[in-house]
Scaffold this motif. Structure first.
Motif, short mmCIF file in Angstrom:
data_model
loop_
_atom_site.label_atom_id
_atom_site.label_comp_id
_atom_site.label_asym_id
_atom_site.label_seq_id
_atom_site.Cartn_x
_atom_site.Cartn_y
_atom_site.Cartn_z
N GLY A 258 -14.20 5.64 0.68
CA GLY A 258 -13.93 4.30 0.14
C GLY A 258 -13.01 3.48 1.04
N THR A 259 -11.91 4.09 1.51
CA THR A 259 -10.97 3.32 2.33
C THR A 259 -11.52 3.02 3.72
N VAL A 260 -12.23 3.98 4.31
CA VAL A 260 -12.81 3.75 5.64
C VAL A 260 -13.87 2.65 5.58
N THR A 261 -14.80 2.77 4.63
CA THR A 261 -15.86 1.76 4.55
C THR A 261 -15.30 0.40 4.16
N THR A 262 -14.32 0.38 3.26
CA THR A 262 -13.71 -0.91 2.89
C THR A 262 -13.04 -1.55 4.08
N THR B 83 0.83 -1.20 0.00
CA THR B 83 0.00 0.00 0.00
C THR B 83 0.87 1.25 0.00
N ALA B 84 1.94 1.23 0.78
CA ALA B 84 2.83 2.39 0.85
C ALA B 84 3.55 2.64 -0.47
N ALA B 85 3.72 1.58 -1.27
CA ALA B 85 4.40 1.77 -2.56
C ALA B 85 3.62 2.69 -3.48
N GLY B 86 2.32 2.87 -3.23
CA GLY B 86 1.53 3.80 -4.03
C GLY B 86 1.89 5.25 -3.80
N PHE B 87 2.64 5.54 -2.71
CA PHE B 87 3.09 6.91 -2.47
C PHE B 87 4.24 7.30 -3.40
N PHE B 88 4.83 6.33 -4.05
CA PHE B 88 6.01 6.56 -4.89
C PHE B 88 5.70 6.11 -6.31
N PRO B 89 6.53 6.47 -7.28
CA PRO B 89 6.27 6.07 -8.67
C PRO B 89 6.41 4.57 -8.91
N VAL B 90 6.68 3.81 -7.87
CA VAL B 90 6.85 2.37 -8.04
C VAL B 90 5.54 1.72 -8.48
N ALA C 230 -3.60 4.13 -7.82
CA ALA C 230 -4.87 3.40 -7.70
C ALA C 230 -4.82 2.35 -6.61
N ILE C 231 -3.60 1.90 -6.28
CA ILE C 231 -3.50 0.85 -5.25
C ILE C 231 -3.97 1.37 -3.90
N HIS C 232 -4.03 2.70 -3.75
CA HIS C 232 -4.56 3.26 -2.50
C HIS C 232 -6.02 2.88 -2.29
N GLY C 233 -6.70 2.56 -3.41
CA GLY C 233 -8.09 2.14 -3.27
C GLY C 233 -8.24 0.87 -2.44
N LEU C 234 -7.16 0.12 -2.31
CA LEU C 234 -7.17 -1.08 -1.48
C LEU C 234 -6.55 -0.82 -0.12
N GLY C 235 -6.35 0.46 0.21
CA GLY C 235 -5.83 0.77 1.54
C GLY C 235 -6.76 0.29 2.64
#
Length: 427
Positions: A388-392, A324-331, A335-340
């Motif tokens: 989205g992240t809270v409800t998920t 999840t943290a990798a979404g903070f960088f160009p790696v 969109a992966i934050h949607g699965l946070g």
């Protein structure tokens, strides 16, 4: 009360987004759409629903489609999922699933072909007009339908404890019978022999009575020894299974199915978003990361049991957090934050008490901060992401716990079925 918490989080967020997009009237309409689902989520409200189901479903349909006709593309997406969830809960299958499919298809088709996409979605996110209603409906259905497991599980535990006592009594009685029967037979035999020779040979009768008394004392000593041994022995495990038993019943299968559908709907659109990245290696890595997050979440959710965490959970939870943290960088694609919400829900599930809630809040805050600084994002995107992240997270946590409780309840029911014969023998 997982369903109430889920609706309680979505309600103000959806009302705020509707107000932002289409004005106060839309906010009022969005708030009204949550009233009947909240009523059903409350145990006392279901009796009212049972008496007036058709009228209440018709009212919910009006609250779903009239605002869509009035506000058009400005109307917030996903609220058809509330109607779909209520159909799944109140109408018998398979008709309920047909109606649910029709509701989701109707809103998605109207938005794509007639009224247009909501302003907070872009063309690549068109599938969300189908995905969000499915997610809301299945999550609502699963949280409410499985929520009653907690009460039934407590009742099963109480009954199983009483049957465990009966089983232990029967075991002790059987041991005493085996231990004492032979000596009681000796007492009886010696006593009869003594009576037979009492007049003619009193000395022999006296010897026979002495033998009977000695056998009785041995029996008494053995009973005392067994009682002392039982007091020192550890308590038996009332949930220990003696045989594999029948296949799991509907509740565990339903819990797992609902969980898989929720995870799949949340991740499918994110895979499409990740594939739109211009850098091929980022798109491929992002899809791999999303699939890994889903696999790790399935591991956490299906292996969790009350009082027992999955083996190696510290490593798997850390892997989820790093992905999840990798979404903070160009790696990886953002969109992966949607699965946070996955890692946030896993933190609630695996970490004890306040540490779980602290991690949950920290993950949400970090994702919100990152979305706030991304170019081209506004307040609506920020609210939508947080919602989205809270409800998920709450849905993943609730469905994971309920799935584990469903399995435990199923095992207890099978144990109760096996223990029923003990009760009958004791009777």
């Amino acid at each position: 009360m997982f369903a109430v918490a889920f609706l309680g989080v979505v309600w103000p967020a959806a009302t705020g987004i509707a107000t932002y997009l289409a004005g106060p009237a839309a906010g009022v309409a969005a708030a009204a759409a949550f009233a009947l689902p909240l009523l059903y989520a409350l145990p006392h409200g279901r009796a009212f629903w049972a008496r007036h189901r058709n009228w209440l479903l018709a009212t919910q349909a009006l609250l779903t489609y009239v605002p869509l006709a009035v506000f058009g593309s400005d109307w917030i997406p996903g609220l058809a999922g509330l109607l779909g969830g209520l159909l799944l809960l109140t109408v018998a299958a398979p008709v309920s699933w047909l109606l649910f499919t029709a509701v989701v298809a109707a809103e998605g088709t109207l938005r794509v072909t007639v009224v247009g996409l909501p302003h907070l979605l872009i063309a690549s996110e068109a599938a969300l007009v189908f995905v969000i209603p499915v997610y809301v409906a299945v999550a609502l259905f699963g949280l409410i339908r499985l929520g009653g497991l907690v009460t039934r599980l407590q009742a099963a535990r109480t009954e199983l404890s009483s049957l465990a006592v009966a089983r232990e009594r029967l075991r002790a009685a059987e041991r005493l019978r085996v231990a004492v029967d032979s000596r009681l037979d000796a007492v009886t035999s010696s006593s009869r022999a003594a009576l037979a020779v009492l007049v003619r040979e009193p000395e022999q009768a006296r010897a026979r009575l002495a033998e009977a008394a000695d056998a009785a004392r041995q029996a008494l000593d053995q009973v005392r020894q067994m009682i002392a041994d039982d007091r020192r022995a550890p308590w038996p495990d009332p949930s220990a299974r003696q045989d594999p038993g029948p296949e799991p019943t509907l509740a565990p299968k339903l819990a797992r199915l609902v969980l898989v559908v929720v995870l799949a709907t949340m991740s499918a659109q994110l895979v499409v978003d990740a594939l739109t990245d211009q850098a091929v290696w980022v798109a491929v890595a992002s899809v791999a990361g999303i699939l890994a997050l889903v696999a790790l979440q399935l591991y956490h959710s299906t292996r969790w049991r009350e009082g027992a965490r999955p083996p190696g959970w510290r490593w798997t939870l850390s892997a989820q957090l790093l992905l999840t943290a990798a979404g903070f960088f160009p790696v990886l694609h953002p969109a992966i934050h949607g699965l946070g919400g996955f890692v946030a829900g896993s933190a609630l599930l695996l970490l004890p008490g306040r540490w779980g809630w602290a991690a949950f809040a920290g993950i949400q805050a970090a994702i919100a901060a990152h979305v706030a600084v991304l170019p081209g994002r506004d307040a609506t995107d920020l609210i939508f992401t947080i919602m989205g992240t809270v409800t998920t997270g709450l849905v993943v946590y609730g469905l994971s716990r309920l799935s584990g409780l469903a399995v435990e309840l199923d095992e207890m029911r099978r144990e109760l079925a096996r223990s029923a014969v003990v009760r009958e023998r004791m009777r």
